[in-house]
Design a protein around this motif. Structure first.
Motif, PDB file in Angstrom:
ATOM      1  N   ILE A 135       0.830  -1.208   0.000  1.00  0.00           N
ATOM      2  CA  ILE A 135       0.000   0.000   0.000  1.00  0.00           C
ATOM      3  C   ILE A 135       0.868   1.263   0.000  1.00  0.00           C
ATOM      4  CG2 ILE A 135      -2.022  -1.068   1.042  1.00  0.00           C
ATOM      5  CD1 ILE A 135      -1.123   0.013   3.722  1.00  0.00           C
ATOM      6  N   GLU A 136       2.064   1.170   0.600  1.00  0.00           N
ATOM      7  CA  GLU A 136       2.965   2.326   0.581  1.00  0.00           C
ATOM      8  C   GLU A 136       3.335   2.689  -0.856  1.00  0.00           C
ATOM      9  OE1 GLU A 136       3.728   0.253   4.549  1.00  0.00           O
ATOM     10  OE2 GLU A 136       3.418  -0.334   2.456  1.00  0.00           O
ATOM     11  N   ASN A 137       3.618   1.673  -1.658  1.00  0.00           N
ATOM     12  CA  ASN A 137       3.970   1.928  -3.054  1.00  0.00           C
ATOM     13  C   ASN A 137       2.787   2.513  -3.834  1.00  0.00           C
ATOM     14  OD1 ASN A 137       6.518   1.007  -2.568  1.00  0.00           O
ATOM     15  ND2 ASN A 137       6.268  -0.975  -3.608  1.00  0.00           N
ATOM     16  N   TRP A 138       1.582   2.066  -3.506  1.00  0.00           N
ATOM     17  CA  TRP A 138       0.388   2.633  -4.141  1.00  0.00           C
ATOM     18  C   TRP A 138       0.290   4.126  -3.823  1.00  0.00           C
ATOM     19  CZ3 TRP A 138      -4.323   0.491  -6.455  1.00  0.00           C
ATOM     20  CH2 TRP A 138      -4.164  -0.836  -6.877  1.00  0.00           C
ATOM     21  N   ASN A 139       0.508   4.440  -2.578  1.00  0.00           N
ATOM     22  CA  ASN A 139       0.420   5.849  -2.177  1.00  0.00           C
ATOM     23  C   ASN A 139       1.536   6.667  -2.814  1.00  0.00           C
ATOM     24  OD1 ASN A 139      -0.683   8.021  -0.471  1.00  0.00           O
ATOM     25  ND2 ASN A 139       1.271   7.859   0.607  1.00  0.00           N
TER      26      ASN A 139
END
Length: 209
Positions: free
Chosen positions: A93-97
């Protein structure tokens, strides 16, 4: 003396309202109260109908916004990672953000490092080299909302599962439940949609290529 008494009695009678007139006014007052009660009841029914309509309209708009956001996210993800045909950069999810893929009505919760869907459920993301996926939904999603979401997402998803037991894990590991679409079936299964969305806490898991 007799005349005086008669005059007194006559004055007393004249000062009293006729019984028939009194009864008429009393009945009129009763009818007016009943009319007010009926009017208030109708106003209550109308207010309930308006509130229900507003809620349905809001839910419908939220579904449309969610589906459109997922479509836009998929388009951007393909432009960022599809050229190299490797979506593994979307496995957290960090990479998505960081890639700017968290858009309204989804919310990035920086304090708890997670993405929330429009209904407040934690979003799970995963990817492998050829496709990426999301998990949304959960308790209190509502059957009609769930059905509309699944129908909207099924138009562009590769695989799609819905139900209490559906889940998504790192590496794009999908736990199957009611299979709406599979790699070999492009047409959504309406029975799977109805069954999965009727469960207590329906989760929607889908992948996109």
């Amino acid at each position: 003396m007799e005349k005086s008494v008669k005059n007194c009695d006559l004055n007393k009678l004249e000062s009293q309202p006729p019984k028939r007139l009194y009864n008429y006014k009393h009945k009129q007052r009763g009818v007016a109260l009943m009319e007010w009660a009926i009017a208030l009841g109708l106003m209550g029914v109308a207010a309930t109908a308006v509130i229900s309509w507003q809620k349905n309209a809001t839910d419908a708009q939220m579904v449309n916004d969610t589906v459109q956001t997922v479509v836009n996210t998929a388009t951007k993800a393909r432009s960022l990672f599809g050229i190299a045909n490797d979506f593994t950069g979307l496995n957290t999810i960090e990479n998505w953000n960081n890639a700017g893929l968290v858009k309204s009505p989804f919310v990035w919760d920086a304090t708890n490092t997670k993405i929330l869907d429009p209904w407040g459920h934690d979003v799970v993301v995963a990817a492998n080299t050829s496709e990426f996926g999301m998990q949304i939904g959960g308790a209190n999603l509502g059957k009609e909302t769930c059905v509309d979401l699944v129908k909207g997402i099924s138009k562009f998803s590769h695989q799609l599962q819905v139900g209490d037991s559906a889940s998504l894990a790192s590496g794009l590991t999908v736990t199957a439940d009611n299979q709406v679409k599979s790699v070999s079936t492009d047409t959504p299964n309406p029975v799977a949609i109805a069954t999965g969305c009727s469960e207590t806490s329906p989760v929607i898991v889908f992948t996109i290529k």
